[in-house]
Design an enzyme around this catalytic site. Structure first.
Site, PDB file in Angstrom:
ATOM      1  N   SER A 397      33.852  49.537  38.326  1.00 27.17           N
ATOM      2  CA  SER A 397      34.549  50.224  37.237  1.00 27.17           C
ATOM      3  C   SER A 397      34.040  51.646  37.031  1.00 27.17           C
ATOM      4  CB  SER A 397      34.424  49.419  35.943  1.00 27.17           C
ATOM      5  OG  SER A 397      35.229  48.264  36.011  1.00 27.17           O
ATOM      6  N   SER A 521      40.265  44.548  44.036  1.00 24.84           N
ATOM      7  CA  SER A 521      39.478  45.282  43.046  1.00 24.84           C
ATOM      8  C   SER A 521      40.309  45.582  41.807  1.00 24.84           C
ATOM      9  CB  SER A 521      38.906  46.567  43.646  1.00 24.84           C
ATOM     10  OG  SER A 521      39.906  47.302  44.289  1.00 24.84           O
ATOM     11  N   ASN A 524      40.378  42.280  39.823  1.00 20.80           N
ATOM     12  CA  ASN A 524      39.164  41.559  39.432  1.00 20.80           C
ATOM     13  C   ASN A 524      37.965  42.416  39.048  1.00 20.80           C
ATOM     14  OD1 ASN A 524      40.254  38.885  40.042  1.00 20.80           O
ATOM     15  ND2 ASN A 524      40.171  39.573  42.164  1.00 20.80           N
ATOM     16  N   TYR A 525      37.978  43.688  39.410  1.00 20.98           N
ATOM     17  CA  TYR A 525      36.759  44.482  39.210  1.00 20.98           C
ATOM     18  C   TYR A 525      36.930  45.723  38.350  1.00 20.98           C
ATOM     19  CZ  TYR A 525      34.392  41.601  42.633  1.00 20.98           C
ATOM     20  OH  TYR A 525      33.828  40.548  43.277  1.00 20.98           O
ATOM     21  N   LEU A 526      38.162  46.211  38.242  1.00 21.78           N
ATOM     22  CA  LEU A 526      38.339  47.475  37.544  1.00 21.78           C
ATOM     23  C   LEU A 526      38.800  47.237  36.127  1.00 21.78           C
ATOM     24  CD1 LEU A 526      40.030  49.344  40.486  1.00 21.78           C
ATOM     25  CD2 LEU A 526      37.636  49.381  39.782  1.00 21.78           C
TER      26      LEU A 526
END
EC number: 5.6.2.1
Length: 567
Positions: A397, A521, A524-526
């Site tokens: 992030s 991403s 799930n990640y940002l």
DNA sequence: CCTTTCACTTAGCAATCACAAT
DNA sequence: ATTGTGATTGCTAAGTGAAAGG
């Protein structure tokens, strides 16, 4: 207390009875229809034959079904792999009658081609219909959670088939058995209508556990793990968890400096375990490696994460390509995706890695005094809720936020802005090693796009000459008619230029994205609030960044985020 | 303490859909 | 209308990490 921004997720009709969220209690009321079962297997028509050693063999129902599983996959590479074939044949023979078992001893003498052809024909036929799907979704795809209709993520019981592991999976080809209602546990409210099992069947168990989020579960026969039916990502339950995840990552931001200082100190600890922990953490932080839990040997493909790295996965180079203290990583990670990276590291890290490798075999663990439990226990003492995976979320992030700031300008045109966003997203995907197989038609479609660009450029050249011509005529005898012609030609030139630029940007984007998967991403990640704020700041419509289901999943973020949001 | 179980997130590929070009 | 393509959705395997069990 629930953040008020969740209100639209929690209640879309009327007001709250009580605006309080009791932590730990996941739900108060859950009602659903139970899972949807795949159709039973029916024996094959007489004109679809199986041959053994060139002779037709009529198989019993059970072994015929398994034979069909193999026949269906015939043009997949899996069916050529030795391990797959061996596992399949062993499991298939278990399903055979004793006579069949006596006769069918060699997979190479089996001819599934008619089964394969039938399957292909069926797929073709289904293309022309596939409408009944909608009815299933209506019936099974939703549940009632705390009096709200919520979409279920996977409401179908997984059909039987041949297990397709990723990479060199030792169990690939094994028979994944059919799940019966008798294997399924149902979870719902005691005061709800209990879902009816299929006629003639009963459930394994009815449970009323409101501390978990699944609606049904069963145990799968390949690894013995539990499979769950759960809610869709756009549900309140999943949305809240997602928000919490990013809030933990944001808290890490406030203490990451001191954590980094500490593990840097620990590089020279007298305790070997502490040093290993420090170096592992350094890798997790710097390279966004996964934690690396231990896995049972022979049960899964041989893959590793940080804590389970082995000596054979790294090579040390005192200097390499003008850099000092380079560590070369080469290992298979999750889903057997290769991680290959040459990283210049701090001198102390380098020396420690050499120390950890001393007197070890290639197959020995690099961090022999460390595992994920030890690491996570340490991390939770540094910050409430901190685990190894939080670093991945945090670094992903924060990278997106930094890259967006660096790459994009408010004055850019819309397609340039989009390219910048994708490039920022790409930087994260590269950090997290999110790869994909290049699309099979990649080269072709790239060439097509280039051809289109060339064609459009020619059109542009033509438009330009026409524009000049019109201007000349206008100068000569500028009447109103010519005047409008000039305007029209000018517009045409501009339009062409715009299109060429857009396509060129698109080509760049696609080329850079050849082997990179952005979706993982993004999903799930940002922290979605970074993207929402960026769109507001850049005047980019949100649907350029997120499609419908992504907007649904991130509804909580879209609702609560203002342009001034900082991760 | 170590191992196993459980619940959940994360992951890439395959199937399907939607839409543009023909 | 048909076909080809990229985008989207579905599927389910493969991880993480907490809690339970021994």
């Amino acid at each position: 207390l629930i953040d008020s921004s969740f209100s639209h997720l929690l209640c879309d009709v009327g007001r709250w009875e009580e605006a309080k969220y009791e932590s730990g209690v996941k739900w108060k009321f859950l009602e659903h229809k139970g899972p949807c079962f795949p159709p039973e297997f029916e024996s094959l028509p007489d004109n679809v034959r199986f041959y053994y050693n060139g002779k037709v063999v009529k198989l019993s129902l059970a072994s015929e079904e398994v034979a069909l599983f193999f026949g269906q996959m015939l043009d997949h590479e899996y069916t050529t792999k030795a391990v797959f074939r061996e596992n399949f044949f062993k499991d298939w023979r278990k399903e055979m009658s004793s006579e069949e078992r006596l006769l069918i001893q060699d997979l190479n003498k089996c001819d599934f081609s008619e089964l394969h052809a039938m399957h292909k024909a069926k797929v073709e036929a289904r293309k022309n219909m596939s409408k009944e799907e909608k009815l299933t979704v209506e019936e099974y795809g939703f549940c009632l959670l705390d009096h709200h209709r919520e979409r279920i993520g996977n409401f179908k019981i997984e059909p039987p088939g041949l297990f397709r592991g990723r990479g060199e999976h030792p169990k690939q080809g094994m028979l994944k058995k059919r799940i019966q209602p008798e294997h399924v546990i149902i979870n719902c409210s005691s005061e709800s209508k209990i879902p009816a099992p299929p006629p003639g069947h009963r459930w394994k168990e009815i449970r009323h556990d409101n501390t978990v989020t699944w609606l049904a579960s069963w145990t799968e026969n390949i690894q013995g793990s539990i499979k769950y039916i759960m809610l869709n990502a756009n549900s309140k339950l999943k949305g809240e968890k997602d928000w919490e995840k990013y809030e933990v990552a944001r808290r890490l931001k406030t203490c990451v400096d001191s954590i980094r200082r500490q593990y840097t100190q620990d590089f020279k600890s007298k305790q070997m375990g502490t040093r290993q922990r420090a170096v592992a953490l350094y890798f997790i932080d710097k390279l966004a490696l996964r934690a690396g839990n231990e896995k049972e040997e022979g049960e899964t493909a041989d893959t590793v994460g940080c804590c389970s790295l082995r000596v054979e996965h790294i090579t040390v180079h005192p200097n390499l390509d003008a850099s000092d203290f380079v560590v070369e990583f080469d290992f298979l990670g999750k889903d057997s995706i290769r991680y290959y990276n040459k990283v210049p590291v701090e001198k102390k890290v380098f020396k420690n890695v050499i120390l950890f490798m001393e007197n070890k075999n290639p197959s020995d663990e690099l961090f022999d005094r460390l595992n994920t439990a030890v690491l996570n226990k340490h991390l939770s003492s540094l910050m409430d809720g901190l685990t190894a995976k939080v670093f991945r979320t945090f670094n992903a992030s924060i990278t997106l936020q930094e890259q967006l700031k660096k790459l994009s300008n408010k004055s850019d045109n819309p397609s340039e802005k989009l390219l910048s966003y994708n490039r920022a997203n790409r930087a994260v995907a590269i950090l997290c090693n999110h790869q994909r197989a290049p699309p099979k038609t990649f080269d072709q479609s790239m060439a097509n796009l280039q051809a289109k660009i060339v064609a459009r450029k020619e059109q542009l050249a033509l438009a330009k000459t026409e524009f000049k011509q019109a201007k000349k005529e206008n100068k000569a005898k500028g009447d109103a008619k010519i005047q409008t012609l000039v305007e029209r030609k000018k517009k045409a030139v501009e339009r062409c230029e715009e299109q060429v630029l857009k396509m060129e940007v698109q080509a760049t984007d696609r080329e850079e994205n050849k082997q990179i998967a952005l979706g993982t991403s993004k999903l799930n990640y940002l922290d979605p609030r970074i993207s929402v704020a960026w769109c507001k700041n850049m005047d980019v419509p949100l649907d350029k960044i997120y499609n419908k289901s992504q907007r649904d999943k991130f509804a909580w973020a879209i609702d609560m985020t203002e342009a001034d949001f900082v991760f």
